[in-house]
Motif scaffolding. Structure first.
Motif, PDB file in Angstrom:
ATOM      1  N   THR A 148       0.838  -1.203   0.000  1.00  0.00           N
ATOM      2  CA  THR A 148       0.000   0.000   0.000  1.00  0.00           C
ATOM      3  C   THR A 148       0.872   1.252   0.000  1.00  0.00           C
ATOM      4  N   ILE A 149       1.873   1.272   0.857  1.00  0.00           N
ATOM      5  CA  ILE A 149       2.774   2.427   0.943  1.00  0.00           C
ATOM      6  C   ILE A 149       3.515   2.620  -0.374  1.00  0.00           C
ATOM      7  N   ALA A 150       3.975   1.523  -0.959  1.00  0.00           N
ATOM      8  CA  ALA A 150       4.696   1.602  -2.239  1.00  0.00           C
ATOM      9  C   ALA A 150       3.799   2.177  -3.333  1.00  0.00           C
ATOM     10  N   LYS A 151       2.552   1.738  -3.382  1.00  0.00           N
ATOM     11  CA  LYS A 151       1.624   2.212  -4.411  1.00  0.00           C
ATOM     12  C   LYS A 151       1.325   3.704  -4.256  1.00  0.00           C
ATOM     13  N   ILE A 152       1.041   4.119  -3.052  1.00  0.00           N
ATOM     14  CA  ILE A 152       0.697   5.516  -2.792  1.00  0.00           C
ATOM     15  C   ILE A 152       1.847   6.449  -3.165  1.00  0.00           C
ATOM     16  N   ASN A 153       3.075   5.987  -2.896  1.00  0.00           N
ATOM     17  CA  ASN A 153       4.246   6.824  -3.110  1.00  0.00           C
ATOM     18  C   ASN A 153       4.999   6.528  -4.404  1.00  0.00           C
ATOM     19  N   ASN A 154       4.401   5.698  -5.259  1.00  0.00           N
ATOM     20  CA  ASN A 154       5.021   5.328  -6.537  1.00  0.00           C
ATOM     21  C   ASN A 154       6.444   4.801  -6.365  1.00  0.00           C
ATOM     22  N   LEU A 155       6.639   3.946  -5.359  1.00  0.00           N
ATOM     23  CA  LEU A 155       7.953   3.354  -5.119  1.00  0.00           C
ATOM     24  C   LEU A 155       8.072   2.069  -5.918  1.00  0.00           C
ATOM     25  N   LYS A 156       9.011   2.037  -6.827  1.00  0.00           N
ATOM     26  CA  LYS A 156       9.240   0.813  -7.595  1.00  0.00           C
ATOM     27  C   LYS A 156      10.058  -0.188  -6.784  1.00  0.00           C
ATOM     28  N   ASN A 157      10.905   0.314  -5.893  1.00  0.00           N
ATOM     29  CA  ASN A 157      11.719  -0.531  -5.024  1.00  0.00           C
ATOM     30  C   ASN A 157      11.695   0.078  -3.629  1.00  0.00           C
ATOM     31  N   VAL A 158      11.061  -0.600  -2.682  1.00  0.00           N
ATOM     32  CA  VAL A 158      10.908  -0.047  -1.324  1.00  0.00           C
ATOM     33  C   VAL A 158      12.237   0.041  -0.579  1.00  0.00           C
ATOM     34  N   ASP A 159      13.265  -0.608  -1.102  1.00  0.00           N
ATOM     35  CA  ASP A 159      14.590  -0.525  -0.472  1.00  0.00           C
ATOM     36  C   ASP A 159      15.387   0.672  -0.969  1.00  0.00           C
ATOM     37  N   MET A 160      14.799   1.465  -1.837  1.00  0.00           N
ATOM     38  CA  MET A 160      15.513   2.583  -2.448  1.00  0.00           C
ATOM     39  C   MET A 160      14.977   3.949  -2.016  1.00  0.00           C
ATOM     40  N   ILE A 161      14.549   4.077  -0.770  1.00  0.00           N
ATOM     41  CA  ILE A 161      14.146   5.398  -0.287  1.00  0.00           C
ATOM     42  C   ILE A 161      15.407   6.129   0.176  1.00  0.00           C
ATOM     43  N   VAL A 162      15.371   7.452   0.116  1.00  0.00           N
ATOM     44  CA  VAL A 162      16.557   8.240   0.429  1.00  0.00           C
ATOM     45  C   VAL A 162      16.242   9.326   1.453  1.00  0.00           C
ATOM     46  N   GLU A 163      17.283   9.801   2.116  1.00  0.00           N
ATOM     47  CA  GLU A 163      17.146  10.859   3.098  1.00  0.00           C
ATOM     48  C   GLU A 163      16.463  12.073   2.468  1.00  0.00           C
ATOM     49  N   ASN A 164      15.583  12.690   3.232  1.00  0.00           N
ATOM     50  CA  ASN A 164      14.795  13.875   2.828  1.00  0.00           C
ATOM     51  C   ASN A 164      13.682  13.580   1.838  1.00  0.00           C
ATOM     52  N   GLN A 165      13.478  12.314   1.484  1.00  0.00           N
ATOM     53  CA  GLN A 165      12.349  11.949   0.628  1.00  0.00           C
ATOM     54  C   GLN A 165      11.071  12.068   1.454  1.00  0.00           C
ATOM     55  N   ASN A 166      10.020  12.575   0.857  1.00  0.00           N
ATOM     56  CA  ASN A 166       8.730  12.677   1.533  1.00  0.00           C
ATOM     57  C   ASN A 166       7.876  11.467   1.199  1.00  0.00           C
ATOM     58  N   LEU A 167       7.278  10.892   2.228  1.00  0.00           N
ATOM     59  CA  LEU A 167       6.372   9.755   2.052  1.00  0.00           C
ATOM     60  C   LEU A 167       5.001  10.119   2.602  1.00  0.00           C
ATOM     61  N   LEU A 168       3.963   9.650   1.946  1.00  0.00           N
ATOM     62  CA  LEU A 168       2.607   9.761   2.465  1.00  0.00           C
ATOM     63  C   LEU A 168       2.235   8.406   3.055  1.00  0.00           C
ATOM     64  N   LEU A 169       1.796   8.408   4.309  1.00  0.00           N
ATOM     65  CA  LEU A 169       1.434   7.174   5.006  1.00  0.00           C
ATOM     66  C   LEU A 169       0.007   7.291   5.520  1.00  0.00           C
ATOM     67  N   PRO A 170      -0.900   6.392   5.107  1.00  0.00           N
ATOM     68  CA  PRO A 170      -2.286   6.462   5.573  1.00  0.00           C
ATOM     69  C   PRO A 170      -2.373   6.245   7.088  1.00  0.00           C
ATOM     70  N   ILE A 171      -3.108   7.102   7.747  1.00  0.00           N
ATOM     71  CA  ILE A 171      -3.282   6.986   9.194  1.00  0.00           C
ATOM     72  C   ILE A 171      -3.898   5.637   9.554  1.00  0.00           C
ATOM     73  N   ARG A 172      -4.749   5.100   8.691  1.00  0.00           N
ATOM     74  CA  ARG A 172      -5.430   3.837   9.000  1.00  0.00           C
ATOM     75  C   ARG A 172      -4.446   2.686   9.193  1.00  0.00           C
ATOM     76  N   LEU A 173      -3.221   2.811   8.688  1.00  0.00           N
ATOM     77  CA  LEU A 173      -2.231   1.747   8.837  1.00  0.00           C
ATOM     78  C   LEU A 173      -1.571   1.756  10.207  1.00  0.00           C
ATOM     79  N   ILE A 174      -1.659   2.874  10.912  1.00  0.00           N
ATOM     80  CA  ILE A 174      -1.001   2.994  12.218  1.00  0.00           C
ATOM     81  C   ILE A 174      -1.840   2.297  13.262  1.00  0.00           C
ATOM     82  N   LYS A 175      -1.249   1.322  13.930  1.00  0.00           N
ATOM     83  CA  LYS A 175      -1.967   0.572  14.971  1.00  0.00           C
ATOM     84  C   LYS A 175      -2.312   1.518  16.103  1.00  0.00           C
ATOM     85  N   GLY A 176      -3.543   1.445  16.558  1.00  0.00           N
ATOM     86  CA  GLY A 176      -3.983   2.286  17.660  1.00  0.00           C
ATOM     87  C   GLY A 176      -4.602   3.593  17.215  1.00  0.00           C
ATOM     88  N   GLU A 177      -4.585   3.877  15.906  1.00  0.00           N
ATOM     89  CA  GLU A 177      -5.221   5.110  15.405  1.00  0.00           C
ATOM     90  C   GLU A 177      -6.692   4.850  15.164  1.00  0.00           C
TER      91      GLU A 177
END
Length: 92
Positions: free
Chosen positions: A63-92
Motif C-alpha cells: 500500500t505504501i509503495a503504491k501511494i508513493n510510486n515506489l518501484k523498489n521499497v529498499d531505495m528510499i533516500v534521506e529527505n524523501q517525503n512519504l505519504l502514510l495512511p493513518i489507517r495503517l497505524i496501529k492504535g489510530e
C-alpha cells in the motif's frame, strides 16, 4: 517530521491513487484527508519507519509503495517525503 491529518473514506484515496499525479499533486489532494507526511531521515528504511510509527510492515508495504510510486521499497533516500495512511497505524 511527521504531520497528522484527518481520517478519510478509503474510496476517496483509491480514486486519487488511480490518477497519474506527481507526488506534489497527490500531496495536495490527500493532505487533509487521512495521511501523515513523513520526511525520511538519514539511514532510515521503510521497515524502520514502519516500526517507529507502529505500522505492520508486512501488511502495509505494498500500500505504501503504491501511494508513493515506489518501484523498489529498499531505495528510499534521506529527505524523501512519504505519504502514510493513518489507517495503517496501529492504535489510530
Amino acid at each position: 517530521m511527521v504531520r497528522k491529518r484527518y481520517f478519510c473514506n478509503w474510496k476517496i484515496i483509491n480514486l486519487i491513487n488511480e490518477r497519474e499525479l506527481s507526488f506534489e499533486q497527490k500531496q495536495e489532494l490527500v493532505n487533509d484527508i487521512g495521511y501523515i507526511e513523513y520526511k525520511v531521515g538519514d539511514g532510515e528504511t521503510l521497515y524502520s519507519i514502519c516500526n517507529k510509527l507502529n505500522i505492520d510492515y508486512s501488511q502495509s508495504v505494498s500500500t505504501i509503495a503504491k501511494i508513493n510510486n515506489l518501484k523498489n521499497v529498499d531505495m528510499i533516500v534521506e529527505n524523501q517525503n512519504l505519504l502514510l495512511p493513518i489507517r495503517l497505524i496501529k492504535g489510530e
